[in-house]
Design a protein around this motif. Structure first.
Motif, PDB file in Angstrom:
ATOM      1  N   TYR A 109       2.537  -3.862   4.558  1.00 19.96           N
ATOM      2  CA  TYR A 109       2.783  -2.690   5.220  1.00 19.96           C
ATOM      3  C   TYR A 109       2.685  -2.797   6.740  1.00 19.96           C
ATOM      4  O   TYR A 109       1.924  -3.872   7.337  1.00 19.96           O
ATOM      5  CB  TYR A 109       1.704  -1.473   5.189  1.00 19.96           C
ATOM      6  CG  TYR A 109       1.961  -0.904   3.620  1.00 19.96           C
ATOM      7  CD1 TYR A 109       2.912  -0.036   3.435  1.00 19.96           C
ATOM      8  CD2 TYR A 109       1.175  -1.463   2.443  1.00 19.96           C
ATOM      9  CE1 TYR A 109       2.742   0.474   2.049  1.00 19.96           C
ATOM     10  CE2 TYR A 109       1.286  -1.012   1.079  1.00 19.96           C
ATOM     11  CZ  TYR A 109       2.143   0.145   1.129  1.00 19.96           C
ATOM     12  OH  TYR A 109       2.510   0.594  -0.082  1.00 19.96           O
TER      13      TYR A 109
ATOM     14  N   ARG B  61       1.958  -4.744   0.297  1.00 18.27           N
ATOM     15  CA  ARG B  61       2.903  -3.676  -0.204  1.00 18.27           C
ATOM     16  C   ARG B  61       3.623  -4.203  -1.456  1.00 18.27           C
ATOM     17  O   ARG B  61       4.427  -5.195  -1.444  1.00 18.27           O
ATOM     18  CB  ARG B  61       3.899  -3.164   0.756  1.00 18.27           C
ATOM     19  CG  ARG B  61       4.890  -2.322   0.528  1.00 18.27           C
ATOM     20  CD  ARG B  61       5.973  -1.859   1.370  1.00 18.27           C
ATOM     21  NE  ARG B  61       6.485  -0.906   1.291  1.00 18.27           N
ATOM     22  CZ  ARG B  61       7.679  -0.777   0.237  1.00 18.27           C
ATOM     23  NH1 ARG B  61       7.841  -1.700  -0.381  1.00 18.27           N
ATOM     24  NH2 ARG B  61       8.248   0.573   0.124  1.00 18.27           N
TER      25      ARG B  61
ATOM     26  N   ASP C 255      -7.186  -0.270   3.344  1.00 20.95           N
ATOM     27  CA  ASP C 255      -6.080  -0.008   2.060  1.00 20.95           C
ATOM     28  C   ASP C 255      -6.172   1.453   1.591  1.00 20.95           C
ATOM     29  O   ASP C 255      -5.061   1.896   1.296  1.00 20.95           O
ATOM     30  CB  ASP C 255      -6.953  -0.793   0.794  1.00 20.95           C
ATOM     31  CG  ASP C 255      -7.039  -2.105   0.692  1.00 20.95           C
ATOM     32  OD1 ASP C 255      -6.897  -2.805   1.755  1.00 20.95           O
ATOM     33  OD2 ASP C 255      -6.797  -2.935  -0.270  1.00 20.95           O
TER      34      ASP C 255
ATOM     35  N   GLU D  81      -6.627   3.765   3.624  1.00 21.34           N
ATOM     36  CA  GLU D  81      -5.967   4.442   4.734  1.00 21.34           C
ATOM     37  C   GLU D  81      -4.399   4.510   4.500  1.00 21.34           C
ATOM     38  O   GLU D  81      -3.446   5.330   4.702  1.00 21.34           O
ATOM     39  CB  GLU D  81      -6.131   3.849   6.062  1.00 21.34           C
ATOM     40  CG  GLU D  81      -5.628   4.306   7.392  1.00 21.34           C
ATOM     41  CD  GLU D  81      -6.152   5.819   7.478  1.00 21.34           C
ATOM     42  OE1 GLU D  81      -7.091   5.935   7.035  1.00 21.34           O
ATOM     43  OE2 GLU D  81      -5.492   6.328   8.559  1.00 21.34           O
ATOM     44  N   VAL D  82      -3.801   3.289   3.963  1.00 19.65           N
ATOM     45  CA  VAL D  82      -2.678   3.079   3.579  1.00 19.65           C
ATOM     46  C   VAL D  82      -1.995   4.156   2.458  1.00 19.65           C
ATOM     47  O   VAL D  82      -1.138   4.915   2.387  1.00 19.65           O
ATOM     48  CB  VAL D  82      -2.347   1.645   3.225  1.00 19.65           C
ATOM     49  CG1 VAL D  82      -0.664   1.571   2.581  1.00 19.65           C
ATOM     50  CG2 VAL D  82      -2.162   0.715   4.161  1.00 19.65           C
ATOM     51  N   THR D  83      -3.089   4.110   1.640  1.00 13.52           N
ATOM     52  CA  THR D  83      -2.717   5.101   0.268  1.00 13.52           C
ATOM     53  C   THR D  83      -2.544   6.706   0.837  1.00 13.52           C
ATOM     54  O   THR D  83      -1.459   7.256   0.362  1.00 13.52           O
ATOM     55  CB  THR D  83      -3.947   4.970  -0.703  1.00 13.52           C
ATOM     56  OG1 THR D  83      -3.612   3.473  -1.135  1.00 13.52           O
ATOM     57  CG2 THR D  83      -3.502   5.824  -2.042  1.00 13.52           C
TER      58      THR D  83
ATOM     59  N   LYS E 186      -1.750   7.549   3.906  1.00 11.31           N
ATOM     60  CA  LYS E 186      -0.777   8.028   4.916  1.00 11.31           C
ATOM     61  C   LYS E 186       0.619   7.831   3.990  1.00 11.31           C
ATOM     62  O   LYS E 186       1.553   8.768   4.308  1.00 11.31           O
ATOM     63  CB  LYS E 186      -0.637   6.979   5.650  1.00 11.31           C
ATOM     64  CG  LYS E 186      -1.766   7.147   7.011  1.00 11.31           C
ATOM     65  CD  LYS E 186      -1.412   6.238   8.126  1.00 11.31           C
ATOM     66  CE  LYS E 186      -2.357   6.434   9.147  1.00 11.31           C
ATOM     67  NZ  LYS E 186      -2.198   5.451  10.327  1.00 11.31           N
ATOM     68  N   VAL E 187       0.594   6.906   2.882  1.00 11.18           N
ATOM     69  CA  VAL E 187       1.855   6.921   2.190  1.00 11.18           C
ATOM     70  C   VAL E 187       2.188   8.159   1.589  1.00 11.18           C
ATOM     71  O   VAL E 187       3.259   8.753   1.320  1.00 11.18           O
ATOM     72  CB  VAL E 187       1.947   5.695   1.416  1.00 11.18           C
ATOM     73  CG1 VAL E 187       3.230   5.894   0.488  1.00 11.18           C
ATOM     74  CG2 VAL E 187       2.169   4.306   2.219  1.00 11.18           C
TER      75      VAL E 187
ATOM     76  N   PHE F 229       2.957   7.574   6.939  1.00 15.14           N
ATOM     77  CA  PHE F 229       3.111   6.188   7.215  1.00 15.14           C
ATOM     78  C   PHE F 229       4.188   5.848   8.016  1.00 15.14           C
ATOM     79  O   PHE F 229       5.472   6.234   7.319  1.00 15.14           O
ATOM     80  CB  PHE F 229       2.821   5.291   5.903  1.00 15.14           C
ATOM     81  CG  PHE F 229       2.414   4.069   6.317  1.00 15.14           C
ATOM     82  CD1 PHE F 229       1.160   3.550   6.438  1.00 15.14           C
ATOM     83  CD2 PHE F 229       3.302   2.951   7.009  1.00 15.14           C
ATOM     84  CE1 PHE F 229       0.560   2.173   6.679  1.00 15.14           C
ATOM     85  CE2 PHE F 229       3.017   1.803   7.160  1.00 15.14           C
ATOM     86  CZ  PHE F 229       1.533   1.412   7.202  1.00 15.14           C
TER      87      PHE F 229
ATOM     88  N   GLU G 254       7.903   4.305   6.022  1.00 10.90           N
ATOM     89  CA  GLU G 254       7.707   4.371   4.786  1.00 10.90           C
ATOM     90  C   GLU G 254       8.013   5.799   4.249  1.00 10.90           C
ATOM     91  O   GLU G 254       7.393   6.741   4.968  1.00 10.90           O
ATOM     92  CB  GLU G 254       6.255   4.148   4.257  1.00 10.90           C
ATOM     93  CG  GLU G 254       5.633   2.638   4.511  1.00 10.90           C
ATOM     94  CD  GLU G 254       6.305   1.932   3.425  1.00 10.90           C
ATOM     95  OE1 GLU G 254       6.504   2.201   2.242  1.00 10.90           O
ATOM     96  OE2 GLU G 254       6.073   0.618   3.704  1.00 10.90           O
TER      97      GLU G 254
END
Lengths: 618, 79
Positions: free
Chosen positions: A34, A41, A71, A73-75, A77-78, A83, A86
């Motif tokens: 990411y 990703r 990790d 945080e990515v989930t 935001k996406v 994100f 994305e």
């Protein structure tokens, strides 16, 4: 007909998401990072019954939308569409572990609340049945208000139904759901829903509890762990040798072919001496890395890795780390690159950074050729005949052992210092779910291995290729006048003259300084470049080692040899490690720091070794 | 009794948690795993070295590893 193009798998860690992802997309996966973070990703193409493709992403496992790790945080935001760069997934595929419904429904409820088109994959039904649970997917679907598809990813059950449900999800529109709930309420709701979906529960003794009785047993547990590690190391070092030799043979053969086909020219030398030998010296580690990764992936998929972390946590806590750092450091004994890549499993960023910074001090397999040559030449074989590498017993073996231990001790001290200075912060603690035991599946292992091999080869093909070319240029330009040695005339030769002044106090001569420059690519290159310097025809490995050994004895004193060994315990002479550190820390700051402190340690300890040896009259 | 003193085996309920003893992200992580007020837990395993650290506790159908320092923040009552 549906008109969406993106869907995402989302759920708790250990819900079997990756296996489901592999089953849905096959081997057609794209792995990247990411943007701006070192979170993997994974995306792949899912083909709907209509033939229309959908980009399916496998989001990092998360316990909820309140992120506590990069990790998660990515989930978060996406899923929320926050994100940058994305697109928010148009359909959410929530993956639930059927044998752990009460826990996994908590996050599922939070996701359903978002009101996106949603499908639930009730995964790992086989494990639930093994635990004596009977679950009614229809009851669960009516409670949740979204379709629930029973799946067993590892046996490819329910995949067609799940794909169909994903195709229909958008037409059905957002999922209706009651008002927003807070965590505690959601947990109660989850328990109620799980209670009504679980039809019966026999008190079958659960397999994983029985396995844990043995594998986490106070003294059997560590014993089994160390026995397992022994097997892994045996396999990595012994099992890889024939393949590594075959690869080396292939690289040598290519070199010979190029020499036969092309007329002598600078360009031919660049191909053979620069590119083939440079890239080749790294590619020969592929078998070791693959064998190591095979074990890591298998142990991870089986659920044992978390137990290893549990068993080792107390020892790691002693230097301010946690059990999660154990596996990356262990991998680094084979090679620091997979070790540093494996630090992604460490949740705490400070723990992770510390682990990355100390990983190069674990004695990797690239040091063994260097150690073997020097030890064989300078350390008398007191107990057994001259052996090389792990066959050493007696004084030679002892020296090798001391070198390993020096690296470990150095790493421990540096970890302690870093944790109280640069990576200071509250002890991250160790909170980790111990997943259920499962039989790893061959296809998932194969996909994982293929991806690791590809990442490694891509790096060898780009970074290491570039470095090999640059080093060759440094060694070959400017061109020497007739009668003059090319090495002395080259830029590298001039650099070595300067470097020789710097390393003279620690007992290194100019030949060593010259060998250290190409060895920046990889440590074991030091051996071949010393062989070149002392004009030895590098044919068979053993023959070279013996011939080189007598040359070294003629040119080096024992204190110099010992200092050279001490240097390689610490010196970060591996550009791949620096490159992977740059990628994993997103910048040059930490690899720069790593270079500086490791070279400083190498210089100091080589110096101490040299002067103590001289003082002792060795 | 705090959780770290619970013997292996019997189930207990978490009756009080001193959140001040836990870092924010630790507290959040524990809550995400369901280790919160009112939760029923049991200790399944203790680590080998350094006085039985870490601990493995079962909650629902899950096994979770945590350190004694976390367990010390939780008051439990055997059921």
């Amino acid at each position: 007909m549906s008109n969406f193009r993106t869907a995402a798998l989302v759920g708790n860690p250990n819900a079997g998401k990756s296996a489901l992802f592999n089953a849905l997309t096959g081997a057609r996966q794209k792995i990247a990072n990411y943007a701006g973070v070192t979170v993997e990703r994974k995306s792949g193409r899912l083909v709907l019954p209509s033939g229309e493709p959908v980009e399916l992403t496998d989001l990092p496992g998360s316990y909820g939308l309140d992120a506590t790790s990069p990790d998660e945080e990515v989930t978060r935001k996406v899923v929320l569409g926050l994100f940058p760069g994305e697109a928010a997934p148009e359909v959410l595929v929530i993956v639930l572990d059927a044998s752990n419904l009460e826990q996994h429904l908590v996050f599922a409820l939070e996701l359903i609340e978002l009101g996106k088109p949603t499908v639930v994959a009730l995964n790992m039904l086989d494990l639930a049945e093994r635990d004596g649970l009977t679950i009614d997917p229809a009851a669960l679907a009516s409670e949740l208000g979204v379709p629930v598809i029973p799946t067993v990813a590892v046996r490819r059950k329910g995949l067609a139904e799940l794909t169909q449900a994903i195709a229909e999800a958008e037409a059905r529109g957002p999922s209706p759901r009651g008002p927003h709930e807070f965590m505690a309420e959601r947990r109660l709701t989850a328990q109620t829903i799980a209670g009504s979906a679980i039809l019966s529960e026999t008190s079958k003794h659960r397999l994983h509890a029985r396995l844990d009785q043995v594998l986490l047993h106070p003294w059997m547990g560590p014993l089994i762990l160390f026995a397992l590690l022994f097997v892994v190391f045996q396999a990595v070092f012994a099992g890889a040798t024939p393949f590594a030799d075959a690869l080396q043979g292939g690289v040598d053969w290519l070199g010979v072919q190029v020499r036969n086909i092309m007329p002598p020219s600078l360009f031919r030398d660049l191909l053979t001496d620069g590119i083939l030998s440079g890239v080749g010296s790294v590619v020969v580690f592929l078998p070791q890395i693959l064998i190591l990764f095979f074990f890591i992936l298998a142990l991870e998929a089986s659920g044992y890795m978390a137990r290893a972390a549990f068993l080792m946590d107390r020892m790691m806590a002693g230097v301010g780390l946690s059990g999660r750092s154990f596996i990356p450091l262990l991998s680094s004994f084979a090679c620091a690159i997979p070790g540093i890549m494996a630090t992604r499993g460490i949740t705490d960023p400070r723990d992770r950074l510390t682990t990355i910074l100390i990983a190069p001090m674990m004695t990797c397999s690239a040091r063994l050729p260097v150690y073997a040559v020097i030890i064989a030449a300078f350390i008398p074989a007191r107990t057994v005949g001259p052996g090389i590498g792990l066959n050493l017993i007696g004084l030679q073996g002892l020296v090798l052992f001391v070198l390993y231990v020096s690296g470990i001790l150095g790493a421990m001290v540096v970890a302690m210092v870093l944790r109280s200075s640069l990576t200071k912060g509250a002890a991250s603690g160790f909170i980790m779910e111990l997943p259920k035991y499962q039989m790893p599946r061959v296809k998932d292992l194969a996909i994982g291995l293929y991806q690791r091999a590809w990442i490694f080869m891509r790096r060898a093909g780009t970074i290491i290729f570039t470095v090999a070319v640059i080093l060759w240029l440094l060694l070959n330009f400017p061109r020497a006048a007739p009668g003059e040695s090319q090495v002395d005339a080259s830029i590298a030769g001039h650099v070595a003259n300067g470097l020789a002044l710097v390393v003279e106090p620690i007992g290194f001569n100019r030949d060593i300084a010259l060998a250290l420059i190409p060895a920046m690519a990889a440590r074991e290159v030091a051996v071949s470049s010393l062989a070149t310097t002392y004009a030895i025809d590098a044919k068979g490995d053993d023959a070279t080692a013996i011939a080189l050994g007598s040359q070294l004895k003629a040119h080096w004193s024992l204190p110099t040899a010992l200092a050279f060994l001490a240097w390689f315990v610490f010196a970060p002479q591996c550009l791949s490690t620096i490159a992977v550190t740059r990628r994993e820390t997103n910048g040059w700051k930490w690899p720069g720091f790593m270079l500086l402190y490791l070279f400083a340690l190498a210089y100091i300890f080589a110096g101490i070794t040299y002067w103590s040896a001289v003082a002792l009259g060795l | 009794m705090t959780l770290d003193h619970l013997p292996l085996g019997p189930r207990a309920r978490i009756v009080a948690i001193d959140w001040s003893l836990l870092a924010d992200d630790e507290a959040q992580r524990l809550r995400a795993l369901g280790i919160d007020l009112g939760a029923q837990v049991a200790l399944a395993h203790r680590g080998v070295f350094g006085g039985g650290d870490p601990l493995a506790l079962t909650i629902g159908r899950m096994t979770v590893a945590l350190r004694r320092s976390h367990a010390r923040a939780m008051q439990v009552e055997e059921i």
